[in-house]
Scaffold this motif. Structure first.
Motif, mmCIF file in Angstrom:
data_model
loop_
_atom_site.group_PDB
_atom_site.id
_atom_site.type_symbol
_atom_site.label_atom_id
_atom_site.label_comp_id
_atom_site.label_asym_id
_atom_site.label_seq_id
_atom_site.Cartn_x
_atom_site.Cartn_y
_atom_site.Cartn_z
ATOM 1 N N PHE A 100 0.846 -1.196 0.000
ATOM 2 C CA PHE A 100 0.000 0.000 0.000
ATOM 3 C C PHE A 100 0.876 1.238 0.000
ATOM 4 N N ALA A 101 0.282 2.339 -0.460
ATOM 5 C CA ALA A 101 0.891 3.659 -0.397
ATOM 6 C C ALA A 101 -0.231 4.654 -0.173
ATOM 7 N N SER A 102 0.003 5.641 0.649
ATOM 8 C CA SER A 102 -1.079 6.563 1.005
ATOM 9 C C SER A 102 -0.537 7.895 1.473
ATOM 10 N N VAL A 103 -1.464 8.859 1.577
ATOM 11 C CA VAL A 103 -1.170 10.158 2.179
ATOM 12 C C VAL A 103 -2.191 10.379 3.284
ATOM 13 N N ALA A 104 -1.698 10.716 4.469
ATOM 14 C CA ALA A 104 -2.564 10.910 5.625
ATOM 15 C C ALA A 104 -2.608 12.381 6.009
ATOM 16 N N LEU A 105 -3.787 12.833 6.390
ATOM 17 C CA LEU A 105 -3.944 14.165 6.950
ATOM 18 C C LEU A 105 -3.949 14.002 8.464
ATOM 19 N N GLN A 106 -2.840 14.329 9.080
ATOM 20 C CA GLN A 106 -2.677 14.127 10.519
ATOM 21 C C GLN A 106 -3.019 15.418 11.256
ATOM 22 N N PHE A 107 -3.935 15.311 12.231
ATOM 23 C CA PHE A 107 -4.374 16.479 12.989
ATOM 24 C C PHE A 107 -3.386 16.785 14.101
ATOM 25 N N ASN A 108 -3.113 18.072 14.277
ATOM 26 C CA ASN A 108 -2.176 18.525 15.302
ATOM 27 C C ASN A 108 -2.838 19.512 16.239
ATOM 28 N N GLY A 109 -2.252 19.653 17.398
ATOM 29 C CA GLY A 109 -2.705 20.645 18.348
ATOM 30 C C GLY A 109 -2.081 21.992 18.064
ATOM 31 N N VAL B 235 -8.836 14.907 16.987
ATOM 32 C CA VAL B 235 -9.908 15.907 16.991
ATOM 33 C C VAL B 235 -11.250 15.201 17.093
ATOM 34 N N ASP B 236 -12.246 15.960 17.509
ATOM 35 C CA ASP B 236 -13.611 15.449 17.641
ATOM 36 C C ASP B 236 -14.383 15.796 16.366
ATOM 37 N N LEU B 237 -14.794 14.763 15.633
ATOM 38 C CA LEU B 237 -15.541 14.972 14.386
ATOM 39 C C LEU B 237 -16.977 14.477 14.498
ATOM 40 N N THR B 238 -17.472 14.337 15.715
ATOM 41 C CA THR B 238 -18.819 13.770 15.898
ATOM 42 C C THR B 238 -19.907 14.657 15.309
ATOM 43 N N ARG B 239 -19.650 15.951 15.119
ATOM 44 C CA ARG B 239 -20.674 16.824 14.560
ATOM 45 C C ARG B 239 -20.749 16.737 13.033
ATOM 46 N N PHE B 240 -19.865 15.927 12.445
ATOM 47 C CA PHE B 240 -19.853 15.774 10.986
ATOM 48 C C PHE B 240 -20.293 14.373 10.605
ATOM 49 N N SER B 241 -21.029 14.271 9.514
ATOM 50 C CA SER B 241 -21.523 12.973 9.051
ATOM 51 C C SER B 241 -21.061 12.644 7.633
ATOM 52 N N GLU B 242 -20.485 13.605 6.926
ATOM 53 C CA GLU B 242 -20.060 13.371 5.545
ATOM 54 C C GLU B 242 -18.737 14.068 5.279
ATOM 55 N N ILE B 243 -18.043 13.559 4.281
ATOM 56 C CA ILE B 243 -16.869 14.245 3.744
ATOM 57 C C ILE B 243 -17.036 14.289 2.234
ATOM 58 N N VAL C 170 -10.685 6.456 8.110
ATOM 59 C CA VAL C 170 -10.668 7.336 9.274
ATOM 60 C C VAL C 170 -10.147 6.534 10.453
ATOM 61 N N LEU C 171 -9.063 6.976 11.050
ATOM 62 C CA LEU C 171 -8.566 6.291 12.234
ATOM 63 C C LEU C 171 -9.320 6.781 13.455
ATOM 64 N N THR C 172 -9.801 5.855 14.261
ATOM 65 C CA THR C 172 -10.559 6.214 15.469
ATOM 66 C C THR C 172 -9.992 5.471 16.669
ATOM 67 N N PHE C 173 -9.980 6.153 17.796
ATOM 68 C CA PHE C 173 -9.468 5.550 19.023
ATOM 69 C C PHE C 173 -10.534 4.644 19.631
ATOM 70 N N GLU C 174 -10.154 3.407 19.939
ATOM 71 C CA GLU C 174 -11.062 2.416 20.499
ATOM 72 C C GLU C 174 -10.674 2.173 21.957
ATOM 73 N N PRO D 238 -7.284 10.810 14.956
ATOM 74 C CA PRO D 238 -5.951 11.385 14.775
ATOM 75 C C PRO D 238 -5.620 11.724 13.321
ATOM 76 N N LYS D 239 -6.227 11.000 12.362
ATOM 77 C CA LYS D 239 -5.876 11.256 10.967
ATOM 78 C C LYS D 239 -6.933 10.713 10.005
ATOM 79 N N LEU D 240 -6.930 11.286 8.794
ATOM 80 C CA LEU D 240 -7.706 10.794 7.653
ATOM 81 C C LEU D 240 -6.710 10.299 6.612
#
Length: 372
Positions: free
Chosen positions: A68-77, A85-93, A109-113, A173-175
């Motif tokens: 695999f090869a990919s590009v990730a959008l990593q969220f930072n503080g 980040v909290d994306l619960t208020r969004f339902s679509e991209i 979408v990576l999500t913390f479990e 943490p990232k898309l």
């Protein structure tokens, strides 16, 4: 107020956050290339632009079982360090995409479990994903963030049931945009993504708006009804006060008129108006005044014809009786003032006072209660 509330609630119902161009993004993020190199693979990815678009090329090598090869959008503080980040208020991209050659791209979408994921170890994060196709023509893509599929290998790796597909978007943490098993191997593929935007719909605010508008306009309607009732009551009181000189019980106490014929006609009508059989011939017989003279006197003295003046007397007395309340109903009052036909009485009363006798009585009754 309704317009302002509607604007606020609609804005909160339909939310959006731009990710690309990065200068307009509400989130602090940075793009990073990820490949199968840590597994010993030889796939490669090169990022060409992440400011105005997500423009990258990749080449898949089959040196490992799952390349695999990919590009990730990593969220930072704010400090530039990785921070979910909290994306619960969004339902679509949604975004526009173009690929050369045609490709099938993975979006994840990576999500913390809780209880499974370890901070910083992204392989332990759940990675629900979806796929979309693209070719050399720009196309619009919208993906549902709430209906992504969790990979079976991830569930098996942590001994989780295949039915445990629910996930939360409160710690993301990232898309990731990358290759899929249907991406062309050993060929350099270019992917361009524009207008990357997160969108959400929170119907709670529309339900809240509907409830507020119903209560608000109900309050307005009640207020207007009360004002209308108050104004109508005042108008009816004024009209009744103006008409009282015509009422029988007051006509008997007025000073004698200088004209005997006028005095005789008015007094006779004031005492006999309740007689349902009263007509012009009866007045002629009771007063000794001729028919033509009676009409002439009533017209010049009071501005009414015989029938108009008689109805005025009866309706005014009926209004007085209705305003006093009591147990008498509309039919009894109609009969008491000389009307045999209640429907006809109702018609004349509404023409005179602008409301039915029953409404007139209710208005006076409610106004009396309010005063108490």
């Amino acid at each position: 107020m309704s317009a302002l509330l509607s604007y606020i609630c609609v804005q909160r119902t339909f939310t959006s956050a731009v990710l690309l161009p990065s200068g307009e993004s509400q989130f602090n993020w940075q793009a990073a290339v990820e490949t199968d190199a840590y597994q010993g693979g030889q796939s490669a990815a090169v990022l060409q632009d992440d400011r105005f678009s997500l423009d990258f090329s990749m080449q898949i090598s089959d040196a490992v079982q799952y390349p695999f090869a990919s590009v990730a959008l990593q969220f930072n503080g704010a400090d530039g360090q990785p921070e979910p980040v909290d994306l619960t208020r969004f339902s679509e991209i949604s975004f526009s995409v173009k690929c050369s050659p045609a490709n099938v791209i993975l979006f994840s979408v990576l999500t913390f479990e809780e209880g499974v994921s370890r901070r910083g170890d992204y392989l332990s994060y759940r990675s629900p994903n979806s796929y979309f196709s693209c070719d050399s023509q720009w196309s619009q893509v919208t993906l549902d963030l709430t209906r992504l599929e969790t990979p079976q290998w991830w569930l098996e790796q942590f001994n989780l049931k295949l039915s445990m597909t629910d996930y939360e978007l409160n710690q993301v943490p990232k898309l990731v945009f990358g290759s899929s098993y249907q991406s062309p191997p050993a060929v350099e593929s270019r992917v361009q993504i524009n207008g990357l935007t997160l969108k959400g719909r929170d119907w709670f605010y529309l339900y809240l708006l509907a409830a507020i508008l119903v209560l608000l306009w109900l309050a307005v309607a009640i207020s207007l009804w009360r004002e209308h009732t108050r104004a109508l009551t005042q108008s009816l009181r004024l009209k009744l006060q103006q008409d009282r000189p015509l009422v029988a019980y007051q006509q008997l106490s007025v000073e004698p008129r200088s004209d005997v014929e006028k005095d005789s006609i008015v007094r006779y009508l004031a005492t006999e108006y309740a007689n349902s059989d009263l007509n012009l011939d009866a007045v002629v017989q009771g007063t000794g005044v001729g028919r033509t003279k009676i009409n002439a006197i009533l017209k010049s003295e009071l501005g009414y014809t015989f029938t108009g003046y008689l109805n005025k007397l009866r309706l005014t007395e009926a209004a007085r009786l209705l305003s006093q309340g009591g147990n008498s109903n509309v039919s009894e009052i109609a009969y008491s003032v000389g009307y045999k036909n209640v429907s006809y009485f109702n018609k004349l009363f509404k023409e005179e006072y602008g409301c039915t006798p029953k409404s007139f009585k209710d208005i006076y009754k409610s106004s009396s209660v309010d005063k108490q």
